[in-house]
Design an enzyme around this catalytic site. Structure first.
Site, mmCIF file in Angstrom:
data_model
loop_
_atom_site.group_PDB
_atom_site.id
_atom_site.type_symbol
_atom_site.label_atom_id
_atom_site.label_comp_id
_atom_site.label_asym_id
_atom_site.label_seq_id
_atom_site.Cartn_x
_atom_site.Cartn_y
_atom_site.Cartn_z
ATOM 1 N N ASN A 4 3.331 0.230 10.265
ATOM 2 C CA ASN A 4 3.359 1.856 10.366
ATOM 3 C C ASN A 4 2.297 2.317 10.517
ATOM 4 O O ASN A 4 2.118 3.608 10.122
ATOM 5 C CB ASN A 4 3.200 1.801 8.830
ATOM 6 C CG ASN A 4 1.884 1.243 8.071
ATOM 7 O OD1 ASN A 4 1.938 0.533 7.970
ATOM 8 N ND2 ASN A 4 0.831 2.196 7.178
ATOM 9 N N TYR A 5 1.789 2.383 11.042
ATOM 10 C CA TYR A 5 0.604 2.829 12.055
ATOM 11 C C TYR A 5 0.531 2.774 13.741
ATOM 12 O O TYR A 5 0.738 1.766 13.896
ATOM 13 C CB TYR A 5 -1.060 2.099 11.231
ATOM 14 C CG TYR A 5 -1.917 2.973 11.983
ATOM 15 C CD1 TYR A 5 -1.994 4.287 11.896
ATOM 16 C CD2 TYR A 5 -2.689 2.687 12.682
ATOM 17 C CE1 TYR A 5 -3.228 4.920 12.589
ATOM 18 C CE2 TYR A 5 -4.078 2.630 12.962
ATOM 19 C CZ TYR A 5 -3.977 4.345 13.141
ATOM 20 O OH TYR A 5 -5.352 4.959 13.172
ATOM 21 N N ASN B 156 15.502 -8.085 -0.859
ATOM 22 C CA ASN B 156 14.843 -8.958 -0.989
ATOM 23 C C ASN B 156 14.190 -9.525 0.536
ATOM 24 O O ASN B 156 14.331 -9.030 1.673
ATOM 25 C CB ASN B 156 15.648 -10.651 -0.748
ATOM 26 C CG ASN B 156 14.819 -11.951 -0.673
ATOM 27 O OD1 ASN B 156 14.561 -12.801 -1.358
ATOM 28 N ND2 ASN B 156 14.648 -12.036 0.828
ATOM 29 N N TYR C 130 3.374 -7.740 4.433
ATOM 30 C CA TYR C 130 3.207 -6.823 3.711
ATOM 31 C C TYR C 130 3.781 -5.186 4.248
ATOM 32 O O TYR C 130 4.274 -5.298 5.258
ATOM 33 C CB TYR C 130 1.878 -6.359 5.672
ATOM 34 C CG TYR C 130 0.971 -5.036 5.440
ATOM 35 C CD1 TYR C 130 0.261 -4.816 4.378
ATOM 36 C CD2 TYR C 130 1.856 -3.719 6.696
ATOM 37 C CE1 TYR C 130 -0.197 -3.001 4.374
ATOM 38 C CE2 TYR C 130 0.548 -2.788 6.713
ATOM 39 C CZ TYR C 130 -0.033 -2.379 5.567
ATOM 40 O OH TYR C 130 -0.007 -1.264 5.540
ATOM 41 N N HIS D 297 6.369 -13.920 -0.602
ATOM 42 C CA HIS D 297 6.015 -14.998 0.383
ATOM 43 C C HIS D 297 5.306 -13.904 2.212
ATOM 44 O O HIS D 297 5.608 -13.552 3.030
ATOM 45 C CB HIS D 297 6.217 -15.433 1.174
ATOM 46 C CG HIS D 297 6.883 -16.228 0.157
ATOM 47 N ND1 HIS D 297 6.394 -17.548 -0.746
ATOM 48 C CD2 HIS D 297 8.475 -16.461 0.081
ATOM 49 C CE1 HIS D 297 7.852 -18.113 -1.719
ATOM 50 N NE2 HIS D 297 8.521 -17.313 -0.989
ATOM 51 N N LYS E 117 0.562 -1.157 -0.163
ATOM 52 C CA LYS E 117 -0.346 -0.046 -0.347
ATOM 53 C C LYS E 117 0.835 1.052 0.203
ATOM 54 O O LYS E 117 1.946 1.444 0.651
ATOM 55 C CB LYS E 117 -0.785 0.334 1.119
ATOM 56 C CG LYS E 117 -1.663 1.263 1.109
ATOM 57 C CD LYS E 117 -2.160 1.384 3.100
ATOM 58 C CE LYS E 117 -2.204 1.498 3.916
ATOM 59 N NZ LYS E 117 -0.703 3.520 3.638
ATOM 60 N N ALA F 104 16.533 -13.623 10.496
ATOM 61 C CA ALA F 104 14.699 -14.081 10.325
ATOM 62 C C ALA F 104 14.476 -13.830 11.323
ATOM 63 O O ALA F 104 14.940 -13.785 13.253
ATOM 64 C CB ALA F 104 14.947 -15.342 10.703
#
Length: 396
Positions: A332-333, A323, A312, A309, A297, A369
Site C-alpha cells: 500500500n505504500y 479468503n 499484511y 496466516h 491497519k 498462489a
C-alpha cells in the site's frame, strides 16, 4: 473556564530523547489523554520547551506557547502572563497526570467559586505528592516534606486576577519558581477550598519509566476486564493489549499475544490471534477469523472473511466471504503515498500473493498462489503466474 497544561519540564528521570508529554502511555503519547478533556474549556493552552517544536503535530488541539527563560513548575505562567485575563478562571494542571477522567474534571469545574480550589485525596504510603496541612491562620498550604491525611494532586482552579496579583511576587526557591509556592502565597492571603477525589490510578503522576509500566498494567487490566464482562473471551489477559477506544462485540475470542489498538471495531463471533495486530480505525465485521501473525491497519474486513496466516492488510476494503491466503501482502505504500486495495465478495487470494495498490479486485475472482498483481481485475476473473521460473545452480 480555560485550561493551562504545564509541559515544559525536562522529565529528567525518564531519560528519554523526547519531551515528557510525548512519552507513550499504553500506546499513545501522554498528552493525548489530556486532549480528551479539551472540549470542556473555552481555551486550551499548553506551555512546552522551544526545542519541542518537532512534536507540535501531536498537540494541534492546544494553543501552544513556549517557555523561554525561567525554570521551575511555575515558570510557564511567566511566559503566558499576557494571555491571562483578570475576570476569567484557569484550570492549571501538569502534563504528567494524564489519566484523569473527564467526569472528575467536570465535577472539579462545577465546584468553581471565588477561591482557588485544590484537588486532594487520602494519603497513601510512599507517595511523591506534597501534603496539604493547615498553617497557623487555618489556611491550607502545601508541605512537600510532611505527610498528612490529604495530599496535593496537582490540579488547581485559579482566578485570573489572583495569578496576575501574586505571580510577580513569587520568589525563587532553590533557583526555581515553584507552582506550589504560588499556591501557598494565594492560600495565605485568599484561602483555598479543597476538592476531594478518590485515590485511584486516575491521579497517579508519572515521573519514571517504572511508573509508566505500572500505569500500563493498570490500564490493561481494567480494559480487559471490561471486555470480558461484556462477553468477549480473552484467553490470556496478561499477553493481550487492547486500548480503551476499541469496541469488541460479545461472542468474539481474542487469543494470546494480540494487540488491538486505536479505534478498532470488532463485531460478534470473530476469532482474533494469536500473535495478531489490529490497529488504526480497522473495522472487522461478524464471523471473521484473523489468525496468527496477521497485521491489519486502517481497513474494513467484511463478514465471514478469513485471514488466517502471516498476512499484511493495510488501507484495504475486503468484502464478504473472502479468503486471504498465507503470506498475502497489500503493498500500500510506494515511499510517498499510501494507496487503497479493494477486494470484492467471494474472492480467493492465494498464498504469497502481493497486491500492488491502488488496485481493485472484483467479486468471485480467483488469484492463484505467488502472483504479483498490479492491474485491476473485473468480476469472476482467474489469474495465475504465466511465466515459469527456472532455478539456476552454480556448480563449481
Amino acid at each position: 473556564m480555560n485550561l493551562i497544561v504545564l509541559a515544559a519540564g525536562k522529565g529528567q528521570r525518564m531519560k528519554m530523547n523526547k519531551p515528557k508529554w510525548m512519552v507513550e502511555i499504553f500506546f499513545k503519547p501522554m498528552i493525548n489523554y489530556i486532549e480528551n478533556i479539551t472540549d470542556l474549556f473555552k481555551k486550551n493552552i499548553i506551555v512546552v520547551k522551544e526545542d519541542d517544536k518537532e512534536y507540535l503535530r501531536y498537540i494541534e488541539k492546544f494553543d501552544v506557547k513556549f517557555q523561554k527563560d525561567k525554570i521551575g513548575s511555575a515558570a510557564p505562567l511567566f511566559n503566558i502572563i499576557e494571555e491571562i485575563k483578570e475576570d476569567e478562571d484557569y484550570l492549571i494542571m501538569p502534563c504528567d497526570i494524564p489519566l484523569i477522567s473527564k467526569k472528575t474534571i467536570e465535577e472539579f469545574i462545577s465546584k468553581k467559586n471565588d477561591k482557588t480550589l485544590i484537588m486532594s485525596s487520602t494519603l497513601v504510603e510512599n507517595t511523591s505528592y506534597g501534603s496539604l496541612v493547615k498553617d497557623s491562620q487555618g489556611n491550607y498550604i502545601i508541605d512537600n516534606n510532611q505527610k498528612a491525611s490529604n495530599i496535593n494532586v496537582g490540579f488547581y482552579i485559579i482566578k485570573g486576577n489572583l495569578i496576575l496579583k501574586y505571580l510577580p511576587l513569587l520568589e525563587k526557591d532553590n533557583n526555581e519558581y515553584n507552582l506550589t509556592n504560588l499556591i501557598n502565597k494565594i492560600s495565605e492571603n485568599e484561602g483555598i477550598e479543597l476538592f476531594k477525589v478518590k485515590y485511584n490510578y486516575e491521579i497517579l503522576n508519572i515521573n519514571s519509566l517504572k511508573e509508566v509500566n505500572h500505569v500500563n498494567e493498570l490500564l490493561k487490566k481494567n480494559i480487559n476486564k471490561k471486555h470480558i464482562e461484556n462477553g468477549v473471551y480473552i484467553v490470556d489477559e496478561n499477553s493481550t493489549f487492547i486500548t480503551d477506544d476499541v469496541t469488541i462485540e460479545s461472542g468474539t475470542t481474542i487469543y494470546p499475544n494480540t494487540f488491538v489498538l486505536n479505534n478498532v471495531k470488532i463485531s460478534k463471533n470473530c476469532a482474533i490471534g494469536p500473535f495478531a495486530r489490529i490497529i488504526n480505525e480497522t473495522i472487522i465485521e461478524e464471523n471473521c477469523v484473523i489468525g496468527n501473525y496477521v497485521e491489519i491497519k486502517n481497513s474494513l474486513i467484511g463478514k465471514n472473511t478469513n485471514i488466517k496466516h502471516h498476512a499484511y492488510v493495510g488501507d484495504a476494503i475486503i468484502k464478504e466471504n473472502v479468503n486471504i491466503g498465507a503470506g498475502v501482502i497489500t503493498a500500500n505504500y510506494n515511499g510517498k503515498i499510501k494507496s487503497k486495495t479493494t477486494i470484492g465478495s467471494n474472492t480467493f487470494i492465494g498464498s504469497n500473493t502481493t497486491l500492488v495498490a491502488p488496485i481493485n479486485i472484483g467479486n468471485n475472482c480467483f488469484v492463484a498462489a505467488g502472483v504479483t498483481l498490479r492491474k485491476d481485475l473485473a468480476d469472476e476473473k482467474f489469474i495465475k503466474i504465466k511465466e515459469k521460473y527456472k532455478i539456476k545452480r552454480n556448480i563449481r
